[in-house]
Every structure is written in C-alpha cells, then in structure tokens.
Design a protein around this motif. Structure first.
Motif, PDB file in Angstrom:
ATOM      1  N   SER A 119       0.809  -1.216   0.000  1.00 21.83           N
ATOM      2  CA  SER A 119       0.000   0.000   0.000  1.00 21.83           C
ATOM      3  C   SER A 119       0.847   1.274   0.000  1.00 21.83           C
ATOM      4  O   SER A 119       2.012   1.282   0.393  1.00 21.83           O
ATOM      5  CB  SER A 119      -0.931  -0.007   1.209  1.00 21.83           C
ATOM      6  N   GLY A 140      -3.251  -0.535  -2.537  1.00 23.55           N
ATOM      7  CA  GLY A 140      -4.390   0.228  -2.039  1.00 23.55           C
ATOM      8  C   GLY A 140      -3.878   1.215  -1.000  1.00 23.55           C
ATOM      9  O   GLY A 140      -2.674   1.405  -0.848  1.00 23.55           O
ATOM     10  N   LYS A 143      -8.614   5.272   3.052  1.00 26.48           N
ATOM     11  CA  LYS A 143      -9.506   6.075   2.221  1.00 26.48           C
ATOM     12  C   LYS A 143      -8.997   7.502   2.031  1.00 26.48           C
ATOM     13  O   LYS A 143      -8.952   8.020   0.919  1.00 26.48           O
ATOM     14  CB  LYS A 143     -10.920   6.093   2.804  1.00 26.48           C
ATOM     15  N   ASP A 146      -5.976   7.376  -0.228  1.00 26.94           N
ATOM     16  CA  ASP A 146      -6.331   7.028  -1.605  1.00 26.94           C
ATOM     17  C   ASP A 146      -7.019   8.206  -2.295  1.00 26.94           C
ATOM     18  O   ASP A 146      -6.776   8.471  -3.478  1.00 26.94           O
ATOM     19  CB  ASP A 146      -7.234   5.794  -1.630  1.00 26.94           C
ATOM     20  N   SER A 158      -4.277   1.252  -8.573  1.00 20.44           N
ATOM     21  CA  SER A 158      -4.078   0.258  -7.521  1.00 20.44           C
ATOM     22  C   SER A 158      -4.823  -1.028  -7.839  1.00 20.44           C
ATOM     23  O   SER A 158      -5.604  -1.106  -8.796  1.00 20.44           O
ATOM     24  CB  SER A 158      -4.573   0.811  -6.183  1.00 20.44           C
ATOM     25  N   ASN A 159      -4.600  -2.009  -6.988  1.00 17.05           N
ATOM     26  CA  ASN A 159      -5.337  -3.267  -7.125  1.00 17.05           C
ATOM     27  C   ASN A 159      -6.829  -3.064  -6.876  1.00 17.05           C
ATOM     28  O   ASN A 159      -7.646  -3.866  -7.315  1.00 17.05           O
ATOM     29  CB  ASN A 159      -4.771  -4.297  -6.142  1.00 17.05           C
ATOM     30  N   ASP A 160      -7.188  -1.976  -6.191  1.00 17.09           N
ATOM     31  CA  ASP A 160      -8.598  -1.687  -5.926  1.00 17.09           C
ATOM     32  C   ASP A 160      -9.303  -1.094  -7.146  1.00 17.09           C
ATOM     33  O   ASP A 160     -10.431  -1.460  -7.454  1.00 17.09           O
ATOM     34  CB  ASP A 160      -8.729  -0.722  -4.747  1.00 17.09           C
ATOM     35  N   ASN A 161      -8.638  -0.148  -7.828  1.00 18.38           N
ATOM     36  CA  ASN A 161      -9.323   0.538  -8.929  1.00 18.38           C
ATOM     37  C   ASN A 161      -8.871   0.096 -10.321  1.00 18.38           C
ATOM     38  O   ASN A 161      -9.441   0.535 -11.319  1.00 18.38           O
ATOM     39  CB  ASN A 161      -9.174   2.071  -8.797  1.00 18.38           C
ATOM     40  N   PRO A 163      -7.717  -3.574 -11.050  1.00 20.20           N
ATOM     41  CA  PRO A 163      -7.297  -4.925 -10.657  1.00 20.20           C
ATOM     42  C   PRO A 163      -6.776  -5.789 -11.799  1.00 20.20           C
ATOM     43  O   PRO A 163      -6.036  -6.759 -11.548  1.00 20.20           O
ATOM     44  CB  PRO A 163      -8.565  -5.522 -10.043  1.00 20.20           C
TER      45      PRO A 163
END
Length: 335
Positions: A119, A140, A143, A146, A158-161, A163
């Motif tokens: 992260s 990630g 919040k 980010d 990121s892996n969140d937005n 993947p």
C-alpha cells in the motif's frame, strides 16, 4: 581565296564528347568523394547520437520513456523481491511500526512483473511529484490517502481501482503475494511522464576527497538496511535485517550509488491503528551522505517544491556526481 571550314567528322565529334565527359568526371570525382565521406559521417553519427541519450535516473544510455513507481513490500515474508534489480532507482522508507518499505522506479526497462506490491502512504504523493506525473502501482491505501492520490496529478492505479493489472502468486502467503504487470499499468496511464531531469548529476570519476567506507547501515525501530562495498562487483551490496538482499532470479541487489538522506519524519495526518505512521519530509533541505566507489561523501540535499528537483551539493559548492548505474535513496530520520 577563302575556303569554308569543313564540318567535323563523326569521329572528331565523338572524340570531343569523350574529352568533355572525362573532364566532367574529373571535376565531379572530388564532389562525389566528399559526399560519400559526409554520408558515411552521418551514418556514423546516427548510432552515436542514439548512444548519447542518457537516463536522468542512472546516467546510462536510455531513451526517454514513461515512469512507473511501484510500492514494494519489504518484510521478511515478502522476500526475495521480483525485478527490483531492473529498477533505475530504489527508495527505502520508514513506515508504521518502524518497518521499511521500498519504491522501485522503472523507466529504462519495464520487466514482465514486479512485486510484491503493497500500500501507498500520504507522503508518496509529494515525494513522487519530482517525476512530474508518473504512474503509481500500489495495492491500495487508507480512504483519505487514496483520495489524496486520486486527486493528485499522479496516475494512481491500484489493485482496488485497476485490478486487471495485478495477480496473486499462490506460492506465497497473502498479503505478501500481490504482483503487477508494468505494461498493463502503463496502458492505463497513457500520458504518464517520460523520464526527465530530477536533479541527479553523473560522472565517470569520483570527486576528490571522500572517506573510505566498507559498510553503512540505516536503522529504523524494526528494520535495518545495510550496504557493503564490493570492490569485485564495483557496487554497494544491499542487505535487509542482516540478510543479503536478492531477487527471485538469484541476483544480489545493490546500487552503484547509495544516498543516505536525512529527513524529518513527523506523524502522518492519516494514522493506522498503531498510531506510528510517519510522513517523510522530502521537500526540505538537510544532510545527505552519498556512497560511491567505496567512499562516503558528505553533501547537502535540497528540494524547494513538490515539482522541484532534488540536488546534492558538495561543501565546495559543486554538484555531487553519482556513479552511473542503479541509485538507491535511503531516508534516515533526522536526529
């Protein structure tokens, strides 16, 4: 009695044409030779001009190319690392709990995969603005952090937005098993900045002075980073927590130049449950020890704005020349 001149015979006319042709060729021959030499010189200059393109991150031949920064895990379970040996630069930085984390900066070469990825932190936004608008790969972030990344000029993928650019290596335990494909990240960052001057200067020869040094360690409360000079390999070999740092390909990690940069590390506005997350001040000035060629040079570092270069200046006022090759920057907490 006058006589009209006889017209030249066919043989005479041919002879005169031959003489004129020979004369013309004699005049043209030097011009042709000069043109050939110039063409040859231009042909020779073409590859030389290409060879003169130099990476502003390593001082080695490299064309300008998009910049990718990757946040890399550095606890014991995350080692060995994949493809850090191919980075132009590696940053070592303190995170919560006194642990260390890395950032690999890639431009001259983009390997097939990099990791393990972890992260991002608040200070990474300001820190990475020196590259203008690089792509940032990270697993990630909190919040608030980010949001800060997404609102910044960085390409925060990121892996969140994003993947699809990431994958898990089942041979490792989570969360130390996330890896990224650089080509897919850069495809999602079509206007990522190319490599450009960030303040480094390079030279084949070390400056006068410097103190001979065999080993230098930077310690955080829960992590040690050590560099040992290897005359045989002509570079500084890295170790983490007393163990040689290696890549998954078996290559020993290390750099031609190591910068130990003193910086203030107050608590971040965004805290983890341990309430120990630091903010590393990279827009500031202070002391930096530059290691190259088996010696340590005391310099002053300065960066006046997030978009500004980071300069390293010797006591005589001259810029410190780094050795050509991979550069490591290790942040050491200012006492």
């Amino acid at each position: 009695m006058s006589h009209s001149a006889k017209p030249p015979t066919r043989t005479a006319r041919a002879s005169r044409r031959t003489r004129r042709l020979v004369t013309a060729l004699a005049v043209l021959a030097p011009l042709v030779a000069v043109t050939a030499v110039q063409s040859s010189a231009l042909a020779d200059d073409a590859p030389r001009a290409k060879e003169q393109a130099e990476s502003p991150f390593t001082g080695l031949p490299a064309d300008p190319a998009p910049v990718l920064a990757v946040k890399v895990d550095n606890v014991k379970a995350a080692r060995p690392h994949t493809a850090l040996e191919k980075a132009d630069m590696v940053f070592v930085e303190k995170v919560e709990g006194g642990l260390s984390r890395l950032i690999g900066v890639f431009s001259s070469e983009q390997p097939e995969e990099i990791g393990p990825v972890r992260s991002a932190r608040e200070y990474n936004v300001e820190q990475l603005r020196m590259f203008d608008r690089p792509a940032l790969a990270y697993s990630g972030a909190q919040k608030g952090v980010d949001d800060l990344i997404q609102e910044s000029p960085l390409y925060g993928l990121s892996n969140d937005n994003f993947p699809g650019a990431y994958f898990r290596d089942d041979s490792r335990d989570a969360p130390h098993n996330l890896f990224v494909h650089p080509d897919e990240i850069l495809a999602g960052a079509p206007e990522a900045s190319d490599s450009n001057d960030i303040g480094f200067r390079f030279g084949d020869d070390a400056p006068e002075g410097g103190e001979p040094l065999e080993e230098r360690t930077v310690s955080y409360p829960s992590a040690d980073t050590t560099f040992n000079w290897s005359a045989e390999e002509d570079r500084w070999l890295a170790s983490f927590d007393g163990e040689p740092a290696t890549s998954t390909d078996g290559e020993r990690l290390g750099g031609k130049t190591v910068v130990v940069q003193e910086a203030d590390m107050p608590l971040s506005e965004f805290q983890d449950p341990t309430n120990t997350t630091p903010f590393i001040e990279t827009v500031d000035k202070g002391k930096a020890t530059v290691l190259r060629d088996g010696k340590a040079y005391e310099t002053t570092w300065e960066r006046t704005s997030p978009e500004g270069d980071t300069t390293y200046t010797l006591p005589n006022g001259e810029r410190m020349p780094f050795d050509r090759g991979q550069v490591w920057v290790v942040y050491e907490e200012r006492k």
